[in-house]
Write an enzyme that holds these catalytic residues in place. Structure first.
Site, short mmCIF file in Angstrom:
data_model
loop_
_atom_site.label_atom_id
_atom_site.label_comp_id
_atom_site.label_asym_id
_atom_site.label_seq_id
_atom_site.Cartn_x
_atom_site.Cartn_y
_atom_site.Cartn_z
N ARG A 82 0.82 -1.21 0.00
CA ARG A 82 0.00 0.00 0.00
C ARG A 82 0.86 1.26 0.00
NH1 ARG A 82 -2.80 -3.50 3.49
NH2 ARG A 82 -1.69 -2.67 5.29
N THR B 226 0.23 -6.28 -6.30
CA THR B 226 0.14 -7.04 -7.54
C THR B 226 -0.67 -8.31 -7.31
OG1 THR B 226 2.18 -8.28 -7.05
CG2 THR B 226 2.41 -6.26 -8.35
N ASP C 117 0.44 -18.48 3.30
CA ASP C 117 -0.39 -18.64 4.49
C ASP C 117 -0.99 -20.04 4.57
OD1 ASP C 117 0.07 -16.04 5.27
OD2 ASP C 117 -1.78 -15.25 4.41
#
Length: 216
Positions: A54, A60, A71
């Protein structure tokens, strides 16, 4: 000259997360301190890659996918280890993996098919609770970190109770305290899967209508 998105700062952080995760996987059976430290640091950096994206305007699609896969794979591999350490609860760990992977994948894939910019956007989440979960950064951080710390505390508890506080080992106390977070996180994943399935069904219906209209 075209930009090399693979060298964007958030993606470099993502590569670092992957390296730390692999280190933790390798040492999980024998070195709990190194494994847990590497795993938690990998998860902690998750907050920084999003912030960097940010701040530097370097968000992207590749980075979002890299983040999501890191994750999911990280949690899955830890759950594989927990299934080995706690064979009595193997089924629960298997169900947790199945829910986590399948529901997140369905939600992400459906969001892309629906043309949404992100699976975390308000438009991609029709349910109020899921919108709050994804759009409230404190809520998202609390749930994700709490879920990972729950599994990490179970992992460490296999080796030691940890520091004794008020007559109870720290890792056991964390496991008990964070259990509701782990359960609620799986519930949210099931909700994701349910609403994503409804959205995907609606896409199917619309595409079939358009195909029938073309034949006419």
């Amino acid at each position: 000259m075209s930009e090399n998105i693979f060298l964007f700062v958030p993606n470099l952080i993502g590569y670092g997360r992957i390296i730390l995760a692999i280190i933790s996987f390798y040492y999980m059976p024998t070195s709990p301190g190194l494994a847990a430290g590497s795993y938690i640091l990998s998860g902690f950096l998750d907050a920084f890659d999003g912030h960097a994206a940010r701040m530097l305007n370097q968000g992207t699609k590749f980075g979002a996918m890299l983040d999501q896969l890191t994750d999911r794979c990280g949690t899955m591999c830890l759950l594989v280890t927990l299934g080995h350490f706690y064979p009595k609860y193997m089924f629960l760990f298997q169900m947790s993996m199945a829910i986590d992977i399948s529901c997140h994948w369905l939600h992400l894939h459906t969001s892309v098919m629906a043309g949404q910019a992100s699976h975390k956007s308000e438009a991609a989440n029709c349910n109020a609770l899921l919108r709050f979960y994804y759009t409230s950064r404190p809520m998202l951080f609390f749930m994700c970190s709490g879920n990972e710390l729950f599994y990490a505390s179970l992992y460490l508890l296999h080796f030691t109770e940890g520091p004794i506080i008020a007559g109870m080992g720290l890792w056991r106390a964390m496991a008990y305290g964070l259990l509701p977070v782990g359960i609620f996180k799986s519930f949210l994943a099931l909700m994701q899967g349910y609403y994503a399935a409804l959205s995907l069904g609606a896409i199917d219906v619309q595409e079939r209508k358009e195909a029938a209209a073309k034949k006419e």
